[in-house]
Design an enzyme around this catalytic site. Structure first.
Site, mmCIF file in Angstrom:
data_model
loop_
_atom_site.group_PDB
_atom_site.id
_atom_site.type_symbol
_atom_site.label_atom_id
_atom_site.label_comp_id
_atom_site.label_asym_id
_atom_site.label_seq_id
_atom_site.Cartn_x
_atom_site.Cartn_y
_atom_site.Cartn_z
ATOM 1 N N VAL A 10 -32.285 -13.268 2.231
ATOM 2 C CA VAL A 10 -31.500 -12.182 1.631
ATOM 3 C C VAL A 10 -30.748 -11.474 2.760
ATOM 4 O O VAL A 10 -31.363 -10.877 3.646
ATOM 5 C CB VAL A 10 -32.405 -11.182 0.888
ATOM 6 N N ARG B 165 -23.899 -1.822 1.241
ATOM 7 C CA ARG B 165 -23.922 -0.664 0.350
ATOM 8 C C ARG B 165 -22.931 -0.795 -0.813
ATOM 9 O O ARG B 165 -22.342 0.175 -1.271
ATOM 10 C CB ARG B 165 -23.626 0.632 1.125
ATOM 11 N N ARG B 166 -22.774 -2.034 -1.293
ATOM 12 C CA ARG B 166 -21.920 -2.251 -2.460
ATOM 13 C C ARG B 166 -22.708 -2.822 -3.637
ATOM 14 O O ARG B 166 -22.118 -3.274 -4.618
ATOM 15 C CB ARG B 166 -20.769 -3.205 -2.105
ATOM 16 N N GLY B 167 -24.034 -2.854 -3.513
ATOM 17 C CA GLY B 167 -24.854 -3.353 -4.609
ATOM 18 C C GLY B 167 -24.954 -4.856 -4.696
ATOM 19 O O GLY B 167 -25.436 -5.387 -5.710
ATOM 20 N N LEU B 168 -24.528 -5.577 -3.646
ATOM 21 C CA LEU B 168 -24.540 -7.037 -3.725
ATOM 22 C C LEU B 168 -25.964 -7.590 -3.752
ATOM 23 O O LEU B 168 -26.255 -8.522 -4.518
ATOM 24 C CB LEU B 168 -23.761 -7.630 -2.547
ATOM 25 N N PHE C 32 -41.914 -17.102 4.877
ATOM 26 C CA PHE C 32 -41.128 -18.069 4.088
ATOM 27 C C PHE C 32 -39.767 -17.468 3.791
ATOM 28 O O PHE C 32 -39.525 -16.296 3.995
ATOM 29 C CB PHE C 32 -41.855 -18.451 2.789
ATOM 30 N N VAL D 282 -26.749 -9.455 3.805
ATOM 31 C CA VAL D 282 -25.404 -8.985 3.471
ATOM 32 C C VAL D 282 -24.651 -8.767 4.780
ATOM 33 O O VAL D 282 -25.186 -8.165 5.719
ATOM 34 C CB VAL D 282 -25.448 -7.669 2.658
ATOM 35 N N TYR E 120 -37.517 -3.096 -1.286
ATOM 36 C CA TYR E 120 -37.822 -3.928 -2.442
ATOM 37 C C TYR E 120 -38.626 -3.250 -3.540
ATOM 38 O O TYR E 120 -38.787 -3.821 -4.617
ATOM 39 C CB TYR E 120 -38.525 -5.212 -1.970
#
Length: 419
Positions: A83, A91-94, A419, A85, A124
């Protein structure tokens, strides 16, 4: 506004890998050979990216894994990883959109839970994950450890230590791991790719590879390999003609107490070694108690590790074992994502398989967020502690205490690997 979230095609892999490396502050460019090697590890229908004008700017993928739960059963888990970005699109919600797409697909597939290793603690929980296992990294001052430096290995009548190579590890390692995994709540299955990468059969050029020593413990009576340790030795310049080596235990897996003790003694008694460090070990590891002076073992890291999100409450709660107690608990599980919320009845009794079923309209005994159910699920967290923190609401006196007894385990759960 125009950023597209989708799974990958083959033509997207190189750009996705570039975005992944950028997000993790690693060398960006990969040669075609490495792109091909990494492509072989990806399941494209579970690998997603965010694309802005055709350029990948965020990455996300998941892998199928089995997760061992208390009692030894295995449930299907959506193992989330990679994960990232890129700095230009933070900070764009991707990440939220990528997570929603993956968890929705996992729910449709019938995965009972999702799991991940959290790079940062605050991220999370908002997606319904809670810290379910913890790890400890140790540093041991060998001269202070109180060990018999004349140790010559285990009793040959019981077992023997053998140095083996990567090919041998690939031959017996998977079966050994499965034996240990099924006895270790929190442990997950390993793919063939894992064994290839961790024994040098496949090397990603940007990562490099330094082969460790592999030592196996073989039981004399059965002839079976009951344990394996991988370690690396750093042997620097000897100041004043005195040894100053250190050893790093990459991993130690043991199916029996005899194998575990023998492998630790092997690495702790290596000639010239002054310091031993470990990678992620169980939070209640026996290692310090194997030393003559446990104070020689200092904690370098103690931290949350694997986080868990329940996707199917009845399946997940029916799969694990509980304390031998007759109990009837109604749980009100809150889930803002709409994936696993509802009211559920958990029924347990000695010598009877537990049962969790939907119970719409039933008066709840306890109310908690799905993330806090994830904390409780493998047995590492205390329901009473969550109640004290206001994270679990008790509607029937004694219900939190009952849940505390039911869910807790004698040994703490442990996930042995990243992992």
């Amino acid at each position: 506004m125009g950023t597209e979230i989708r799974t990958l095609g083959d033509d997207d892999v190189a750009g996705w890998l570039k975005a992944l490396n950028t997000g993790f502050h690693r060398a960006v460019e990969l040669d075609p050979e490495e792109v091909a090697l990494r492509r072989a590890t990806l399941e494209l229908d579970r690998t997603r990216g965010a694309f802005d004008g055709g350029r990948c700017v965020a990455t996300f993928r998941s892998m199928p894994r089995e997760l061992t739960v208390p009692g030894g059963a295995a449930i299907s888990a959506d193992a989330v990883t990679n994960v990232a970005v890129t700095p230009t699109h933070r900070r764009r919600g991707l990440a939220s959109r990528l997570m929603a797409a993956d968890l929705g697909a996992a729910k449709e597939r019938g995965d009972a839970v999702a799991i991940l290793i959290a790079a940062e603690y605050p991220i999370y929980g908002r997606f319904g994950f809670g810290p379910a296992t913890w790890v400890t990294d140790w540093e041991i001052d060998i001269p202070r450890a109180g060990l018999d430096r004349r140790y010559a290995g285990p009793d040959p009548a019981q077992g023997a230590i053998e140095l083996v190579d990567g090919a041998e590890v690939r031959a017996f390692g998977p079966a050994l791991h499965e034996r240990v995994r099924r006895a270790t709540p929190g442990a997950i299955s390993r793919s063939k790719t894992w064994w290839d990468l961790n024994t040098g059969a496949v090397v990603h050029p940007s990562n490099g590879w330094t082969a460790p020593f592999f030592a196996a413990y073989r039981d004399t009576a059965t002839g079976e390999v009951d344990g394996l340790v991988a370690y690396r030795v750093n042997d620097p310049h000897w100041p004043n003609k005195l040894p100053h080596s250190d050893v790093t235990v990459v991993s130690l897996t043991a199916a029996t107490p005899a194998a575990e003790a023998a492998l630790w003694r092997h690495v702790l008694s290596l000639d010239w070694v002054r310091k031993l460090t470990t990678d992620h070990r169980p939070p209640d590891d026996v290692l310090p108690l194997l030393l003559g002076d446990p104070r020689a073992a200092s904690v370098e890291t103690y931290a949350d590790f694997m986080w868990l999100r329940v996707l199917d409450v009845p399946v997940a709660l029916s799969a694990r074992a509980y304390a031998p107690l007759a109990a009837d608990l109604v749980l009100d599980v809150r889930d803002t994502a709409g994936l696993a919320g509802g009211t559920f009845r958990l029924e347990t009794a000695p010598d009877t398989a537990p049962r969790c079923t939907p119970a719409p309209g039933a008066a709840p005994d306890l109310t908690l967020d799905v993330a806090d159910l994830g904390r409780l699920y493998l047995g590492d967290e205390s329901a009473l502690r969550l109640a004290t923190l206001g994270l679990l609401a008790e509607h029937r006196a004694g219900a939190a205490a009952t849940a505390d007894v039911l869910f807790r385990t004698a040994r703490r759960p442990w996930c042995p690997e990243v992992f």
